[in-house]
Design a protein around this motif. Structure first.
Motif, PDB file in Angstrom:
ATOM      1  N   ASP A 151       0.833  -1.201   0.000  1.00 13.26           N
ATOM      2  CA  ASP A 151       0.000   0.000   0.000  1.00 13.26           C
ATOM      3  C   ASP A 151       0.865   1.247   0.000  1.00 13.26           C
ATOM      4  O   ASP A 151       2.037   1.207   0.366  1.00 13.26           O
ATOM      5  N   PHE A 152       0.250   2.350  -0.405  1.00 13.82           N
ATOM      6  CA  PHE A 152       0.904   3.653  -0.321  1.00 13.82           C
ATOM      7  C   PHE A 152       0.607   4.189   1.079  1.00 13.82           C
ATOM      8  O   PHE A 152      -0.558   4.249   1.487  1.00 13.82           O
ATOM      9  N   ILE A 153       1.631   4.575   1.790  1.00 14.09           N
ATOM     10  CA  ILE A 153       1.447   5.109   3.133  1.00 14.09           C
ATOM     11  C   ILE A 153       2.113   6.474   3.173  1.00 14.09           C
ATOM     12  O   ILE A 153       3.279   6.611   2.794  1.00 14.09           O
ATOM     13  N   TYR A 154       1.325   7.478   3.573  1.00 21.64           N
ATOM     14  CA  TYR A 154       1.897   8.813   3.667  1.00 21.64           C
ATOM     15  C   TYR A 154       1.167   9.634   4.711  1.00 21.64           C
ATOM     16  O   TYR A 154       0.101   9.240   5.191  1.00 21.64           O
ATOM     17  N   THR A 155       1.780  10.736   5.099  1.00 16.63           N
ATOM     18  CA  THR A 155       1.178  11.646   6.067  1.00 16.63           C
ATOM     19  C   THR A 155       1.088  13.037   5.458  1.00 16.63           C
ATOM     20  O   THR A 155       1.885  13.406   4.595  1.00 16.63           O
ATOM     21  N   ILE A 156       0.081  13.774   5.930  1.00 16.33           N
ATOM     22  CA  ILE A 156      -0.134  15.152   5.484  1.00 16.33           C
ATOM     23  C   ILE A 156      -0.150  16.028   6.718  1.00 16.33           C
ATOM     24  O   ILE A 156      -0.906  15.769   7.663  1.00 16.33           O
ATOM     25  N   ASN A 157       0.683  17.060   6.738  1.00 14.55           N
ATOM     26  CA  ASN A 157       0.769  17.915   7.926  1.00 14.55           C
ATOM     27  C   ASN A 157      -0.385  18.909   7.995  1.00 14.55           C
ATOM     28  O   ASN A 157      -1.241  18.950   7.115  1.00 14.55           O
ATOM     29  N   HIS A 176       2.007  19.865  -1.905  1.00 13.49           N
ATOM     30  CA  HIS A 176       0.712  19.963  -1.241  1.00 13.49           C
ATOM     31  C   HIS A 176      -0.126  18.782  -1.724  1.00 13.49           C
ATOM     32  O   HIS A 176      -0.017  18.389  -2.894  1.00 13.49           O
ATOM     33  N   TYR A 177      -0.938  18.238  -0.850  1.00 10.02           N
ATOM     34  CA  TYR A 177      -1.674  17.023  -1.245  1.00 10.02           C
ATOM     35  C   TYR A 177      -2.566  17.241  -2.464  1.00 10.02           C
ATOM     36  O   TYR A 177      -2.790  16.321  -3.246  1.00 10.02           O
ATOM     37  N   THR A 178      -3.034  18.450  -2.694  1.00 10.34           N
ATOM     38  CA  THR A 178      -3.877  18.694  -3.872  1.00 10.34           C
ATOM     39  C   THR A 178      -3.060  18.720  -5.162  1.00 10.34           C
ATOM     40  O   THR A 178      -3.637  18.597  -6.249  1.00 10.34           O
ATOM     41  N   ASP A 179      -1.750  18.851  -5.062  1.00 11.05           N
ATOM     42  CA  ASP A 179      -0.899  18.870  -6.259  1.00 11.05           C
ATOM     43  C   ASP A 179      -0.859  17.524  -6.967  1.00 11.05           C
ATOM     44  O   ASP A 179      -0.503  17.463  -8.148  1.00 11.05           O
ATOM     45  N   ILE A 180      -1.199  16.446  -6.267  1.00 11.43           N
ATOM     46  CA  ILE A 180      -1.181  15.126  -6.903  1.00 11.43           C
ATOM     47  C   ILE A 180      -2.570  14.726  -7.404  1.00 11.43           C
ATOM     48  O   ILE A 180      -2.730  13.668  -7.990  1.00 11.43           O
ATOM     49  N   TRP A 183      -6.043   6.176 -10.912  1.00  9.91           N
ATOM     50  CA  TRP A 183      -6.987   6.161  -9.793  1.00  9.91           C
ATOM     51  C   TRP A 183      -6.339   5.585  -8.538  1.00  9.91           C
ATOM     52  O   TRP A 183      -5.611   4.589  -8.617  1.00  9.91           O
ATOM     53  N   ILE A 184      -6.629   6.215  -7.405  1.00  6.25           N
ATOM     54  CA  ILE A 184      -6.271   5.623  -6.119  1.00  6.25           C
ATOM     55  C   ILE A 184      -7.507   5.642  -5.221  1.00  6.25           C
ATOM     56  O   ILE A 184      -8.406   6.466  -5.391  1.00  6.25           O
ATOM     57  N   GLY A 185      -7.534   4.707  -4.301  1.00  7.29           N
ATOM     58  CA  GLY A 185      -8.518   4.693  -3.233  1.00  7.29           C
ATOM     59  C   GLY A 185      -7.745   4.843  -1.944  1.00  7.29           C
ATOM     60  O   GLY A 185      -6.714   4.187  -1.762  1.00  7.29           O
ATOM     61  N   GLN A 186      -8.204   5.732  -1.069  1.00  8.45           N
ATOM     62  CA  GLN A 186      -7.428   5.930   0.150  1.00  8.45           C
ATOM     63  C   GLN A 186      -8.316   6.088   1.377  1.00  8.45           C
ATOM     64  O   GLN A 186      -9.383   6.680   1.320  1.00  8.45           O
ATOM     65  N   GLU A 187      -7.817   5.506   2.464  1.00 10.04           N
ATOM     66  CA  GLU A 187      -8.426   5.695   3.763  1.00 10.04           C
ATOM     67  C   GLU A 187      -7.579   6.729   4.497  1.00 10.04           C
ATOM     68  O   GLU A 187      -6.353   6.637   4.520  1.00 10.04           O
ATOM     69  N   VAL A 188      -8.260   7.720   5.062  1.00 13.86           N
ATOM     70  CA  VAL A 188      -7.561   8.806   5.745  1.00 13.86           C
ATOM     71  C   VAL A 188      -8.028   8.856   7.191  1.00 13.86           C
ATOM     72  O   VAL A 188      -9.222   8.923   7.466  1.00 13.86           O
ATOM     73  N   LEU A 192      -7.439  19.812  18.471  1.00 14.55           N
ATOM     74  CA  LEU A 192      -7.058  20.541  17.260  1.00 14.55           C
ATOM     75  C   LEU A 192      -6.458  19.587  16.234  1.00 14.55           C
ATOM     76  O   LEU A 192      -5.754  18.644  16.578  1.00 14.55           O
ATOM     77  N   PHE A 193      -6.716  19.880  14.960  1.00 15.53           N
ATOM     78  CA  PHE A 193      -6.171  19.056  13.878  1.00 15.53           C
ATOM     79  C   PHE A 193      -4.655  19.054  13.936  1.00 15.53           C
ATOM     80  O   PHE A 193      -4.011  20.091  14.058  1.00 15.53           O
ATOM     81  N   SER A 194      -4.089  17.866  13.844  1.00 11.45           N
ATOM     82  CA  SER A 194      -2.639  17.713  13.871  1.00 11.45           C
ATOM     83  C   SER A 194      -2.104  17.257  12.511  1.00 11.45           C
ATOM     84  O   SER A 194      -1.211  17.872  11.954  1.00 11.45           O
ATOM     85  N   CYS A 195      -2.671  16.148  11.988  1.00  9.51           N
ATOM     86  CA  CYS A 195      -2.227  15.649  10.683  1.00  9.51           C
ATOM     87  C   CYS A 195      -3.177  14.569  10.201  1.00  9.51           C
ATOM     88  O   CYS A 195      -4.076  14.143  10.925  1.00  9.51           O
ATOM     89  N   TYR A 196      -2.969  14.165   8.960  1.00  7.27           N
ATOM     90  CA  TYR A 196      -3.682  13.032   8.382  1.00  7.27           C
ATOM     91  C   TYR A 196      -2.689  11.882   8.220  1.00  7.27           C
ATOM     92  O   TYR A 196      -1.552  12.086   7.809  1.00  7.27           O
ATOM     93  N   TYR A 197      -3.151  10.672   8.536  1.00  8.02           N
ATOM     94  CA  TYR A 197      -2.437   9.452   8.195  1.00  8.02           C
ATOM     95  C   TYR A 197      -3.189   8.829   7.034  1.00  8.02           C
ATOM     96  O   TYR A 197      -4.412   8.662   7.108  1.00  8.02           O
TER      97      TYR A 197
END
Length: 124
Positions: free
Chosen positions: A19-25, A52-56, A95-100, A108-113
């Motif tokens: 799987d693709f695993i990444y984090t977004i700050n 930025h995550y929207t760039d992909i 196409w990708i499918g992702q669980e966030v 307070l929001f910290s990050c996305y896994y």
């Protein structure tokens, strides 16, 4: 490093995942990506941390994806699943499918896994 070291084993699990695993700050930038996701996008570690995550996200899906994750924060949803088209460095639309999973610290929001996978064959 010994193979029974928990940090080493965790690192190996993440880096060798199918799987693709990444984090977004909290500013929306990708702060970590495993090797599988880097290869899928065709970019380096140095490039991903400036992304930025929207760039992909494909231009036709950008507004939808942005609003989807804004709502995840607004309604403090812990987990969501979304499918959308990405664009890699070579310009391929995939196409990708992702669980966030949203991480909140002191409310307070910290990050996305993110755990994602290539679903192009299933969609096309």
């Amino acid at each position: 490093m010994q193979t029974n070291d928990a940090n080493y084993l965790f690192y190996e699990l993440i880096e060798n995942s199918n799987d693709f695993i990444y984090t977004i700050n909290d500013n929306g930038f990708i702060s970590y990506a495993n090797n599988k996701f880097l290869a899928f996008l065709g970019i380096s570690v140095q490039e991903i941390i400036k992304t930025h995550y929207t760039d992909i996200v494909h231009k036709d899906h950008k507004d939808y994806v942005l609003n989807f994750y804004k709502n995840q924060l607004k309604f403090k949803k812990e987990n969501t699943y979304l499918e959308f088209i990405t664009v890699n460095k070579m310009g391929e639309e995939l196409w990708i499918g992702q669980e966030v999973k949203t991480l909140f610290t002191s409310g307070l929001f910290s990050c996305y896994y993110v755990i994602a996978r290539d679903i192009n064959k299933a969609i096309v």
